[in-house]
Design a protein around this motif. Structure first.
Motif, mmCIF file in Angstrom:
data_model
loop_
_atom_site.group_PDB
_atom_site.id
_atom_site.type_symbol
_atom_site.label_atom_id
_atom_site.label_comp_id
_atom_site.label_asym_id
_atom_site.label_seq_id
_atom_site.Cartn_x
_atom_site.Cartn_y
_atom_site.Cartn_z
ATOM 1 N N ASP A 13 10.864 5.380 -9.451
ATOM 2 C CA ASP A 13 10.123 6.619 -9.219
ATOM 3 C C ASP A 13 8.765 6.385 -8.557
ATOM 4 O O ASP A 13 8.289 7.219 -7.804
ATOM 5 C CB ASP A 13 9.920 7.364 -10.546
ATOM 6 N N LEU A 14 8.126 5.282 -8.867
ATOM 7 C CA LEU A 14 6.819 5.008 -8.279
ATOM 8 C C LEU A 14 6.950 4.797 -6.773
ATOM 9 O O LEU A 14 6.083 5.198 -6.001
ATOM 10 C CB LEU A 14 6.185 3.784 -8.947
ATOM 11 N N GLN A 66 9.209 6.253 -4.941
ATOM 12 C CA GLN A 66 9.423 7.595 -4.400
ATOM 13 C C GLN A 66 8.102 8.358 -4.313
ATOM 14 O O GLN A 66 7.887 9.137 -3.365
ATOM 15 C CB GLN A 66 10.421 8.346 -5.281
ATOM 16 N N TYR A 67 7.232 8.138 -5.282
ATOM 17 C CA TYR A 67 5.922 8.782 -5.241
ATOM 18 C C TYR A 67 5.126 8.273 -4.034
ATOM 19 O O TYR A 67 4.469 9.053 -3.333
ATOM 20 C CB TYR A 67 5.171 8.491 -6.548
ATOM 21 N N ALA A 68 5.197 6.961 -3.783
ATOM 22 C CA ALA A 68 4.518 6.397 -2.610
ATOM 23 C C ALA A 68 5.122 6.963 -1.324
ATOM 24 O O ALA A 68 4.397 7.266 -0.366
ATOM 25 C CB ALA A 68 4.630 4.871 -2.629
ATOM 26 N N ASP A 69 6.451 7.128 -1.300
ATOM 27 C CA ASP A 69 7.109 7.703 -0.123
ATOM 28 C C ASP A 69 6.663 9.149 0.095
ATOM 29 O O ASP A 69 6.455 9.581 1.237
ATOM 30 C CB ASP A 69 8.630 7.656 -0.289
ATOM 31 N N TRP A 70 6.524 9.885 -0.996
ATOM 32 C CA TRP A 70 6.075 11.281 -0.897
ATOM 33 C C TRP A 70 4.673 11.342 -0.285
ATOM 34 O O TRP A 70 4.410 12.147 0.613
ATOM 35 C CB TRP A 70 6.093 11.924 -2.278
ATOM 36 N N ARG A 71 3.788 10.478 -0.752
ATOM 37 C CA ARG A 71 2.432 10.448 -0.194
ATOM 38 C C ARG A 71 2.462 10.088 1.294
ATOM 39 O O ARG A 71 1.713 10.654 2.097
ATOM 40 C CB ARG A 71 1.568 9.452 -0.960
ATOM 41 N N ALA A 72 3.333 9.146 1.660
ATOM 42 C CA ALA A 72 3.434 8.746 3.065
ATOM 43 C C ALA A 72 3.935 9.898 3.934
ATOM 44 O O ALA A 72 3.450 10.115 5.054
ATOM 45 C CB ALA A 72 4.362 7.541 3.199
ATOM 46 N N GLN A 73 4.892 10.675 3.420
ATOM 47 C CA GLN A 73 5.421 11.813 4.175
ATOM 48 C C GLN A 73 4.356 12.894 4.346
ATOM 49 O O GLN A 73 4.241 13.505 5.418
ATOM 50 C CB GLN A 73 6.656 12.374 3.470
ATOM 51 N N VAL A 74 3.586 13.134 3.304
ATOM 52 C CA VAL A 74 2.507 14.114 3.403
ATOM 53 C C VAL A 74 1.469 13.640 4.422
ATOM 54 O O VAL A 74 0.988 14.423 5.257
ATOM 55 C CB VAL A 74 1.841 14.340 2.022
ATOM 56 N N ALA A 75 1.130 12.363 4.385
ATOM 57 C CA ALA A 75 0.151 11.816 5.330
ATOM 58 C C ALA A 75 0.651 11.937 6.770
ATOM 59 O O ALA A 75 -0.122 12.253 7.686
ATOM 60 C CB ALA A 75 -0.138 10.352 5.000
ATOM 61 N N GLN A 76 1.946 11.713 6.985
ATOM 62 C CA GLN A 76 2.512 11.823 8.333
ATOM 63 C C GLN A 76 2.429 13.260 8.845
ATOM 64 O O GLN A 76 2.041 13.505 9.994
ATOM 65 C CB GLN A 76 3.960 11.347 8.324
ATOM 66 N N CYS A 126 -10.918 -10.641 -22.889
ATOM 67 C CA CYS A 126 -11.788 -9.747 -22.131
ATOM 68 C C CYS A 126 -10.940 -8.683 -21.456
ATOM 69 O O CYS A 126 -9.745 -8.897 -21.214
ATOM 70 C CB CYS A 126 -12.591 -10.528 -21.084
ATOM 71 N N PRO A 127 -11.505 -7.511 -21.147
ATOM 72 C CA PRO A 127 -10.742 -6.487 -20.426
ATOM 73 C C PRO A 127 -10.224 -7.064 -19.099
ATOM 74 O O PRO A 127 -10.968 -7.705 -18.356
ATOM 75 C CB PRO A 127 -11.776 -5.385 -20.181
ATOM 76 N N THR A 128 -8.951 -6.831 -18.838
ATOM 77 C CA THR A 128 -8.305 -7.415 -17.666
ATOM 78 C C THR A 128 -7.597 -6.327 -16.873
ATOM 79 O O THR A 128 -6.772 -5.598 -17.425
ATOM 80 C CB THR A 128 -7.291 -8.494 -18.087
ATOM 81 N N GLU A 129 -7.924 -6.232 -15.584
ATOM 82 C CA GLU A 129 -7.299 -5.240 -14.710
ATOM 83 C C GLU A 129 -6.382 -5.936 -13.709
ATOM 84 O O GLU A 129 -6.790 -6.889 -13.040
ATOM 85 C CB GLU A 129 -8.361 -4.449 -13.946
ATOM 86 N N PHE A 130 -5.152 -5.425 -13.615
ATOM 87 C CA PHE A 130 -4.202 -5.883 -12.611
ATOM 88 C C PHE A 130 -4.123 -4.813 -11.529
ATOM 89 O O PHE A 130 -3.842 -3.648 -11.816
ATOM 90 C CB PHE A 130 -2.812 -6.075 -13.219
ATOM 91 N N ALA A 131 -4.362 -5.204 -10.284
ATOM 92 C CA ALA A 131 -4.293 -4.254 -9.178
ATOM 93 C C ALA A 131 -4.021 -5.050 -7.911
ATOM 94 O O ALA A 131 -3.890 -6.282 -7.933
ATOM 95 C CB ALA A 131 -5.597 -3.454 -9.060
ATOM 96 N N LEU A 183 2.013 -2.628 -8.045
ATOM 97 C CA LEU A 183 0.568 -2.621 -7.814
ATOM 98 C C LEU A 183 0.268 -2.267 -6.368
ATOM 99 O O LEU A 183 -0.716 -1.582 -6.080
ATOM 100 C CB LEU A 183 -0.031 -3.983 -8.165
ATOM 101 N N LYS A 184 1.121 -2.708 -5.437
ATOM 102 C CA LYS A 184 0.933 -2.384 -4.017
ATOM 103 C C LYS A 184 1.098 -0.894 -3.760
ATOM 104 O O LYS A 184 0.584 -0.356 -2.783
ATOM 105 C CB LYS A 184 1.918 -3.188 -3.161
ATOM 106 N N GLN A 185 1.800 -0.217 -4.646
ATOM 107 C CA GLN A 185 1.989 1.230 -4.497
ATOM 108 C C GLN A 185 0.913 2.039 -5.209
ATOM 109 O O GLN A 185 0.986 3.261 -5.266
ATOM 110 C CB GLN A 185 3.373 1.618 -5.032
ATOM 111 N N GLY A 186 -0.104 1.375 -5.735
ATOM 112 C CA GLY A 186 -1.238 2.097 -6.296
ATOM 113 C C GLY A 186 -1.342 2.074 -7.809
ATOM 114 O O GLY A 186 -2.195 2.746 -8.380
ATOM 115 N N LEU A 187 -0.480 1.300 -8.489
ATOM 116 C CA LEU A 187 -0.576 1.204 -9.941
ATOM 117 C C LEU A 187 -1.703 0.241 -10.322
ATOM 118 O O LEU A 187 -1.900 -0.790 -9.676
ATOM 119 C CB LEU A 187 0.740 0.703 -10.529
ATOM 120 N N VAL A 188 -2.461 0.604 -11.359
ATOM 121 C CA VAL A 188 -3.500 -0.264 -11.919
ATOM 122 C C VAL A 188 -3.217 -0.416 -13.410
ATOM 123 O O VAL A 188 -3.038 0.575 -14.118
ATOM 124 C CB VAL A 188 -4.913 0.328 -11.717
#
Length: 640
Positions: free
Chosen positions: A3-4, A6-16, A90-95, A199-204
């Motif tokens: 689904d993530l 597909q969400y990235a694809d939706w954003r790409a279609q809107v941007a186009q 320590c707090p750890t962020e993956f992105a 992560l490349k699709q915007g997940l943090v």
């Protein structure tokens, strides 16, 4: 996890679709400064959209193992360190940031002694220790990831300076070892940059330390956890809900959208001496008890075994994965998080599109009206003598003089506009924010008692809120002045003008309220000790100051952008009307001089009118394409 994508694809279609809309609008000169800025903001929303998921738990609840199971099983082994005891110190962020090499960036714990929040260091490259990641060697990656679990042993006064030790606090005093030293984390924060597909699709992903660390790291309390789109709160099936679990749930998380409770380690309840039904009943009882103690529905608590899910994924044992119940949690995470985030983004972009099409409809309407008026004017000249044409020429000249006089009066309004703009910037300028912050820090340093330490912070919030209120009053004054000017031009010269778009700082006021509410929960009633508790308040205020400065910076940006474009629609219409008057004057003059035929000029205007109708139709089609892309649902979610 499809689904993530597909969400990235939706954003790409809107941007186009939005890109096609922008290109056509630019080619037809339909974009003024305000429209350009709004489209740029829409593209920024699509480009920078992130989905953040925070994992919160006491140590030994299997939090790191759950992250491995959901996100990193494709590596064929554990990537995030996971073992009994505390592994995330320590707090750890993956992105994923494509312009940064795969690496782990580590902020030294010593920075806690400085007057800066973690977020203030994000753009300070020299402050971080960088550990490169070799993506081709999972075993080496695992070794690198062990950095987040490293600790140091330091003298008590050093730990106390960082707000991590207090001899008068029984829990913290127990940290003192037989060697007279205190164990503290080596790092304050970790940023892990790895090109995982999600992560490349915007997940943090945010991996937090144990629950007791949440209260001592203000960045978690004020920023990272409250702003996460989803928070997974982990419990252990064998222990259930503890008192510290309840305290953190009520103080820092709370029930609401995107809050999911995970009852991990259900494999501890798989007793071979009991029937399958008895094991299921035991898990159900723990699920119900956890839901009751946290005040949520049973269906909001997901029993899982992260360790068995990871083993099942890596070894291809689908029966074990099924038994782990991880599929239900993954489905809930995606089916709740992504549609909710999509709807927020969709509504923002729909508002942008509505404002764009409204402004451009006004411009096209004005062009169409001008063409019709000129065409009717020329058609009325058919069969008329030179005297009538000369009279019409004089009338156009008079209109032009009256219009020029109005423009001269407008200069006075511009002077008032400049004065009010300066007063607006003065109310929410960064210098003002820094003055407020320094005043509180001075007061905190000189205060010795709890009441004396809390009072300056309360005053700080009152002053900041008053500055926002002053700024909003200046904004309202500017908007009223512009509305009066627009109405006057509309009446005096027959222009169809839209009223200026409003600007509200309400969301920044709400953010201040949220920050103050978090501060009040942590320091509003509890007694402050002269040692670590007061040190913690000072560190906490560093994060408050950072967040407030961010609020001021964002409000400044909104105000600056609004001031730049608030006059743009009026100025565009003024230029167009002035050009139209000149064209009318020129056309009539040429006819009067018999240098151009009347019928030829009428034919040219009729052609221009036809072309304008084509522009309207094309623009409507392109805006409809953007609207259609925005309305599209994620295919798999539709099927569900």
């Amino acid at each position: 996890m499809l689904d993530l994508q597909q969400y990235a694809d939706w954003r790409a279609q809107v941007a186009q679709a939005l890109e096609q809309y922008r290109n056509w609008a630019q080619a037809t000169e339909l974009l003024d400064g305000a429209a350009e800025q709004r489209i740029a903001r829409a593209f920024a929303r699509l480009r920078d959209d992130r989905l953040s998921v925070a994992f919160v738990a006491e140590f030994s609840r299997g939090k790191s193992e759950l992250i491995n199971a959901i996100f990193f099983s494709d590596y064929g082994q554990r990537i995030v360190p996971s073992s009994p005891g505390r592994t995330t110190m320590c707090p750890t962020e993956f992105a994923w940031e494509p312009d940064v090499p795969p690496s782990i960036r580590l902020l030294p714990i010593e920075t806690r002694a400085e007057r800066l929040a973690t977020s203030d260091y994000r753009d300070v490259a020299d402050a971080w220790t960088v550990v490169p990641l070799d993506l081709s060697a999972p075993a080496l990656m695992h070794e690198s990831f062990l950095q987040v679990s490293l600790t140091r042993r330091v003298p008590p006064d050093e730990a106390q300076r960082y707000g991590l030790y207090d001899p008068e606090d029984a829990d913290l005093a127990a940290m003192l070892g037989s060697d007279g030293l205190v164990e503290i984390p080596r790092w304050r924060h970790a940023l892990i940059n790895v090109p995982h597909p999600l992560l490349k699709q915007g997940l943090v992903i945010l991996d937090t330390p144990g629950l007791n660390a949440i209260g001592t790291e203000p960045e978690l309390t004020l920023n990272l956890i409250p702003n996460a789109h989803a928070v997974l709160f982990l419990l252990a099936a064998e222990t259930g809900v503890t008192k510290s679990d309840i305290d953190v749930w009520r103080t820092h998380i709370g029930n609401g959208p995107g809050r999911i409770v995970v009852l991990n380690k259900i494999d501890a309840l798989w007793d071979e001496l009991r029937t399958e039904e008895e094991n299921e009943a035991a898990i159900t009882r723990q699920q119900h008890d956890a839901a009751r103690l946290l005040g949520v529905a049973d269906t909001q608590v997901y029993p899982v075994s992260a360790q068995k899910a990871l083993v099942g994924k890596i070894t291809g044992d689908y029966d074990l994965f099924e038994k782990s119940r991880m599929g239900a949690l993954e489905g809930a995470l995606l089916h709740e998080l992504i549609p909710a985030r999509q709807e927020i983004l969709r509504q923002q972009l729909q508002d942008d599109l509505a404002a764009l099409t409204g402004a451009q409809s006004t411009v096209l309407g004005a062009r169409s009206r001008d063409l019709v008026e000129q065409l009717q004017e020329l058609q009325s000249l058919r069969g008329k003598n030179q005297g009538v044409i000369t009279h019409m020429m004089r009338r156009v000249e008079m209109e032009k003089k009256e219009f020029d006089a109005s423009l001269f009066k407008m200069q006075g309004t511009r002077a008032v506009f400049a004065t009010l703009s300066t007063e607006l910037y003065s109310a929410i300028g960064m210098d003002v924010a820094r003055e407020y912050v320094e005043a509180v820090r001075t007061a905190l340093e000189s205060a010795r008692f709890s009441a004396g330490m809390r009072a300056p912070v309360r005053v700080f919030f009152d002053e900041v809120r008053a500055s926002l209120a002053t700024a909003q009053s200046k904004i309202d004054e500017i908007a009223a002045m512009m509305e009066s000017m627009v109405r006057r031009f509309s009446v005096e010269h027959g222009l169809a003008l839209n009223l200026p778009a409003p600007l509200s700082l309400e969301r920044y006021r709400r953010e201040l309220d949220n920050i103050e509410a978090i501060y009040t929960r942590q320091f509003g009633t509890a007694a402050l000790l002269v040692t670590s508790r007061s040190t913690l308040l000072e560190r906490f205020f560093d994060s408050i100051a950072s967040r407030v400065k961010y609020v001021f910076r964002e409000a400044n940006g909104d105000a600056e952008a609004w001031l730049k474009v608030i006059m743009a629609p009026l100025e565009a219409q003024i230029r167009q009307h002035r050009d139209q008057l000149r064209n009318r004057q020129s056309s009539i003059q040429r006819i009067l001089d018999a240098t151009e035929g009347l019928e030829q000029k009428i034919a040219a205007f009729e052609t221009a009118q036809h072309d304008l109708d084509g522009v309207k139709a094309r623009l409507a089609g392109l805006s409809g394409g953007v609207a259609q892309a925005l309305r599209a649902d994620l295919p798999e979610l539709r099927a569900a």
